[in-house]
Design an enzyme around this catalytic site. Structure first.
Site, short mmCIF file in Angstrom:
data_model
loop_
_atom_site.label_atom_id
_atom_site.label_comp_id
_atom_site.label_asym_id
_atom_site.label_seq_id
_atom_site.Cartn_x
_atom_site.Cartn_y
_atom_site.Cartn_z
N GLY C 158 0.82 -1.21 0.00
CA GLY C 158 0.00 0.00 0.00
C GLY C 158 0.85 1.25 0.00
CB CYS C 159 0.00 4.72 -0.92
SG CYS C 159 -1.55 4.95 -0.03
#
Lengths: 354, 354, 354, 354
Positions: C158-159
């Site tokens: 994920g970011c």
């Protein structure tokens, strides 16, 4: 082919955009970047985006530093450019000048608008006008000169003139227009330059729009020259809170013959045909208008067309990135042509989609 | 004096600006705020800026909810307004309509631009045009009607027409202008409304400028009506990445008699005199142009003036806050007049200086 | 080598970033882009930045549409991914999943945070964790699987976890850290997705900062898993008014042995060595802190390091572009590895310098 | 009552906010505004938002200029303040100092963080700490001094300390907290001051977030002093692209006794009660977090509360306008108290709702 390249004034916004673009270019190899005030500073210290992409260090300006270059890009203010161009040409270096110094063909017009005597008016005729979609033959001539062993000089078009002229030229060229042309354009803040001033302070530029240089902006005679409309262009630039982008909305009164007679579809066809071979120009579908965000960071120009409610005025809207198609990208495009490369070399990346 | 007040469509951007302004107003007391989709929601849940400033809860629309009001502000879309106005007037409630429904005096023009048959054309004549600096006598008439016991109807001017007309009117009124008037205006995103759409998505509106509604925007006939220039206005709105503000750059061709003859100083004097009694309008010193940031959140209109290089065109630039002087603030100003209060009551706060 | 490629969920922000990146990639050839809601729409109609760069048209989702692909990128919400992955793998298609569905190794943890039963928990072990700088061996295994003729599955990080873990991991890995780790991160609005909501409305996101998901954000267990700090991470995301970028400020309490003993220089050396072979990670000079603007549009991660005044806490700050290194760029990087290409292929463009 | 007032350093961002607020205040009458670099310039030339709202002209600094004032607000940098305060007090003028010079009670701490010997340490005890919600008794003492005929001295709290302490204090005061407190805060660019620098240049600040002063910011000891946590605060400020606003996210480890035992509801009740009499502080409903946009331009502070997933850490988030509640508004609030006026006088306007 490796083209040894220097960038003068590389620390400014157009200069660093040249560093970015040429850093990705397969043929131009930048060996020298100059900046008087920042000599000794690594490029990536000033612009961390380029960390890992360049080891160049800013050097002092000076023709000596540029010896051995095949091409030099000048990203310096007007008058600073013309003080260096003759010596560079004499040294056999082709020059891509992003300043205004060699754009106006008439030294008297230059003097009137820039309040300075031109110091090398004899080069004005030699200078090819750097707006490839409209002045292909001038660039072809420059390419031929270089091919023949001489140094070429290209006077790259300004940011507002580029957006404006690409939007307006086909209609004018086709004889549709008669009367005063109004150009109302908005620029992002990179257009105001790297210098920290009250005008470029975040808190004054943010959340505000303003007009500036109304009736007096120096891009007026350049637009008039490109469009062949001496004394018939009214140009108002504005500043808006974004980094990159120029949107130029151009009001073109249709001649009596065409007002209410020539359809928007026909005009769009004319534009599409005019730009059929031009990779960077997109004439948008009718009903669509360009957004600067769609061209930011790219060399593209998007054009939208509409008619006034009364049908007697063409409204042509052009969007470019002022630093790319309006400055550095266009200069690279010109340099590609002059050095016999495909015009799009190193310039094919699209804008970020969002 | 306490004026019992309702706001219809209070959850939208113009509606909530009314809540803000009237919440600080000494005479209007807002007792009812309506929003069909948000009925039951406390105002400050939706707009936390008003937490601690209002206990109002959105209610369902409906004339019943407004019973007992002296004044109602309508901040609903066109057609929704005209469906409520007759009943409100009949109930003796003075109406300040922020929609377009009663602005155009000619029901046929309304039908042409809004693609709807007007349902109460008999009220068009009654409606006072809500742009106090230019239509003082209409508002005086409405005030007299109310004083005499009738309900008044004010059709508040639109945002673009306000910025544009305040900038253009004095020159036109003085007979300086001859020919097609071009209006090139830029609005902040509040102008696109509260509805979440692709157009109002932060990531699409941010870092971009675009033109829209070119040749077709419905404010065109309104500007023409105000300026008395039927069929002679070309209007192009743009969207820029800021919340509040409209900058309208108006190109006014000077008549043969005045082109090159009337000085900018003389024109500025004319403007200064024209607005001498108007607290909200500032004619800026020559050489200065307005910034929308300087009027955001206030009811002020700043006007800058310049001539084209050729001296034959006046460029008048007006800046307002589209939600305040362009909507809610102007409605309150009109209501002050209609209810016999000083026009500036509750509207004196300046914009944030930075 | 030409790798036939499909992108599922291509109309979203991560999806279109994949279209952009793979459009410039020499080996991946995108033949299919899907979007249920926009099937039939040309990509460049929705994202005009890609006008002239792609002729792709969005198609309906479905494994059929992806037949013949070598690689598929899934840019769909969690649960939507796991409904498609098994069939894709069975069809011999390597999958690069940008959703959270295969990131957490423990199906029970998945269920707890995503409130959904995992439908293919047997694939969790197979899934290589897509954060190449920290999980090289998992990706090497996936590459070997693919080389051996099987389809690979990569669960791209994920970011927030990417920015956070790249900043925190070397210190934790070196045993410097003891205690609860606080992660305070700020994202641009693209992180909130393409859906038009009140939260992504320009006028609500602009000129404001807010915290959200405090104590409950689903990236918490992912960060804990990467860092091996189960139950010891406190994570607070924020939203700020910019398009692209995540800045994660990570507070790492030094263990008793290291607090006040290990110098910042030594820690920076450790980071530099840790990332010596990683082209996308730059450990900034001491005294310098990263800016998200310097990595926007690129696959770079910039890391800055500082000690608290008391010397007992390391503050590691990581900056990435959430859509690129935090999503699409990272997925391409993983795919490069899995398909045996140099990891940086198609990902070398720097951020815009300004 | 008319209180004759001077503002020193009125051209800066905090200074002009004082001009704005006091221009609307019923009791303070600003007769003198000083700015060395802009002496002779009308205030409204520099800040056109105030055109029509003030006729003041900046004057040179100097105690002479302030003769006859009852109150002086100092909006000058640290050290510049302490060079003027003793003379002003001697002249019987009450001083509201927005600088850091009299905030720290210990001159040795001042010297350590500000690298300057304090020149009037004897006044440190006299100085009332200007954060009314937490130091009411100090301000009451100052009011009594002034009432008794002496000049009062108020050292107004800094912007980050205000947002942070209002969010953190009630929990600490109630004995809930044990351990190092981490403060992660984000400020708009007005916090970086009016000086045009590379840091405040629109194009560098826009579309980016960055940390700065990590481990070294001078507000650290101030926060520690307010909260009584000497040496136990780790503070990291960040810069984000907006004009006004500070969001401070404070991580407060709960003591063993309270971790997992005291509910968030109970903690919120404690906060609500703590601030029951404070008009400017709003404790938001659980599940809601503050946005700086909701307080910009107002003197409000919004506080949101959450627990970490593990339940052992309180996350308290405070939002203020750094120029208003974090500077000028707070100074006016203090001045109201010292001059015996209701604390909210002139400070009741809400933020713009959008």
């Amino acid at each position: 082919m490796t083209i040894k390249t220097g960038i003068v004034g590389a620390a400014g916004f157009a200069g660093i955009e040249l560093v970015r673009l040429l850093g990705e270019h397969p043929s131009f190899e930048v060996g020298v970047v100059t900046s008087d005030s920042l000599a000794g500073t690594p490029v990536s210290d000033l612009y961390p985006a380029l960390d890992g992409h360049t080891d160049l260090v800013f050097e002092k300006h000076g023709v000596d530093a540029l010896e051995g270059c095949d091409a030099v890009f000048l990203a310096v203010p007007h008058t600073a450019a013309m003080s260096q161009v003759p010596a560079l040409l004499e040294a056999g270096i082709s020059v891509f000048d992003l300043s205004a110094d060699y754009r106006l063909k008439d030294a008297a017009v230059y003097k009137r608008w820039y309040a300075t005597e031109h110091t090398s008016p004899e080069l004005l005729e030699k200078a090819a006008f750097g707006l490839p979609e409209l002045f292909a033959s001038e660039l072809a001539r420059a390419a031929a000169e270089r091919e023949a062993g001489a140094a070429a000089l290209v006077a790259c078009a300004g940011c507002y003139p580029t957006a404006t002229s690409l939007a307006a030229y086909p209609a004018i060229h086709a004889g549709l227009v008669d009367g005063t042309v109004i150009v109302d354009a908005v620029s992002g803040v990179t257009g105001a330059g790297k210098k920290a001033t009250e005008r470029t302070h975040f808190c004054f530029a943010n959340e505000s729009i303003e007009a500036y240089g109304v009736g007096t902006h120096r891009h007026t005679p350049e637009i008039e020259q490109i469009l062949g409309l001496e004394g018939k262009v009214v140009f108002t630039p504005h500043l808006a809170p974004l980094n990159r982008g120029i949107l130029s909305t151009v009001y073109l009164p249709l001649s009596a013959e065409h007002a209410g007679e020539t359809s928007l579809e026909a005009i769009r066809d004319l534009y599409t045909e005019f730009y059929a071979e031009d990779a960077f120009v997109r004439v948008l579908p009718l009903g669509t208008m360009p957004k600067t965000g769609s061209v930011a960071g790219s060399n593209a120009c998007h054009i939208g067309l509409a008619l006034s409610a009364a049908g007697d005025m063409l409204i042509a809207v052009g969007a470019i990135d002022n630093l790319c198609k309006g400055a550095a990208g266009q200069a690279v495009q010109c340099a590609n042509i002059v050095f016999g490369l495909p015009e799009t070399t190193g310039l094919t990346a699209p804008a970020l989609p969002v």
